[in-house]
Design an enzyme around this catalytic site. Structure first.
Site, short mmCIF file in Angstrom:
data_model
loop_
_atom_site.label_atom_id
_atom_site.label_comp_id
_atom_site.label_asym_id
_atom_site.label_seq_id
_atom_site.Cartn_x
_atom_site.Cartn_y
_atom_site.Cartn_z
CE1 TYR A 1 2.18 -6.57 1.47
CE2 TYR A 1 2.31 -4.31 0.68
CZ TYR A 1 1.58 -5.47 0.88
OH TYR A 1 0.27 -5.53 0.49
CB SER B 1 -0.07 -3.64 -3.13
OG SER B 1 0.08 -2.44 -2.39
#
Length: 245
Positions: free
Chosen positions: A151, A138
């Site tokens: 995260y 990501s």
């Protein structure tokens, strides 16, 4: 690529969209918890041209079970052509800042479990002498932001591990594609305001399938994010920490 297509995280919207793009008469293995509930997902894959859809029970957080699941798939449905790591959690950043157990849970699923699975998959495909692996990183891991640093830190670790593994697999007959999407509009981000340069699971899957066909080692989705994050790496920390997401 021929051979069985394995989706680890059989409920993932991106994983399923990618499987639909790659199905073309192949055997597709959907591995997930409560795999008996995947009737709708299996039907969608058959409608997309899959030759056979198999469901396998898989708990990403059960590290001790990874090897047995993967060797069982290879034994019963090999040779394996493509393995897609599509599992992961976003978690609750606010809760993670107060509750260490929740922070660890996020990192365990998004990094530790991925490292375990990737190591087993790489060993399996090395012995086979062929295959491809798709890893979803990501942009959140490219430069970790205050707004989602738990995260983001897990994705940063995964990005580094997968990059190194890709180099280790050179000349083995196995290749790894690292995918770096931006904000993806889907179940995981439901209720959140989309960030600039957002994409859908289908758009991520299309870009990933195209990158696989071209033999690329990494792909940003959308492609403009490569340049955007090159610039963001240069932002002063005082500015960076105030970015909302």
């Amino acid at each position: 690529m021929s051979g069985t297509l394995v989706v680890l995280g059989g409920r993932s919207e991106i994983g399923l969209e990618l499987a639909r793009a790659l199905a073309r008469t192949r055997t597709v293995v959907l591995a997930a918890r409560r795999c008996g509930d995947l009737d709708q997902e299996a039907a969608a894959l058959r409608d997309s041209g899959a030759g056979e859809v198999v469901r396998v029970e898989f708990d990403a957080d059960d590290l001790d079970g990874h090897e047995e699941v993967l060797t069982g798939i290879a034994r019963d449905h090999g040779p394996i052509g493509t393995v897609v790591l599509a599992f992961g959690v976003l978690g609750d950043q606010g809760l993670a800042e107060k509750d260490p157990s929740h922070a660890v849970q996020i990192v365990h699923t998004d990094y530790v479990a991925q490292v375990s699975v990737l190591t087993h998959v790489a060993n399996l495909l090395r012995r086979q002498g062929s295959g491809e692996i798709v890893v979803f990183s990501s942009v959140a891991g490219v430069r970790v932001r205050r707004a989602n640093y738990v995260y983001g830190s897990a994705k940063a670790g995964l990005d580094g591990f997968a990059s190194g593994l890709a180099d280790a697999l050179a000349d083995s007959g196995v290749r790894l594609l690292l995918v770096r999407p931006g904000f993806v509009i889907g179940r995981m981000t439901s209720g959140m305001t989309p960030a600039p340069f957002s994409s859908t699971p289908e758009q991520v899957a299309v870009a990933t399938a195209r990158a696989l066909a071209r033999g690329r080692g990494e792909v940003w989705v959308p492609g403009v994010l490569r340049a955007v994050f090159f610039g963001m790496r240069l932002l002063p920390r005082a500015v960076w920490r105030r970015l909302p997401r």
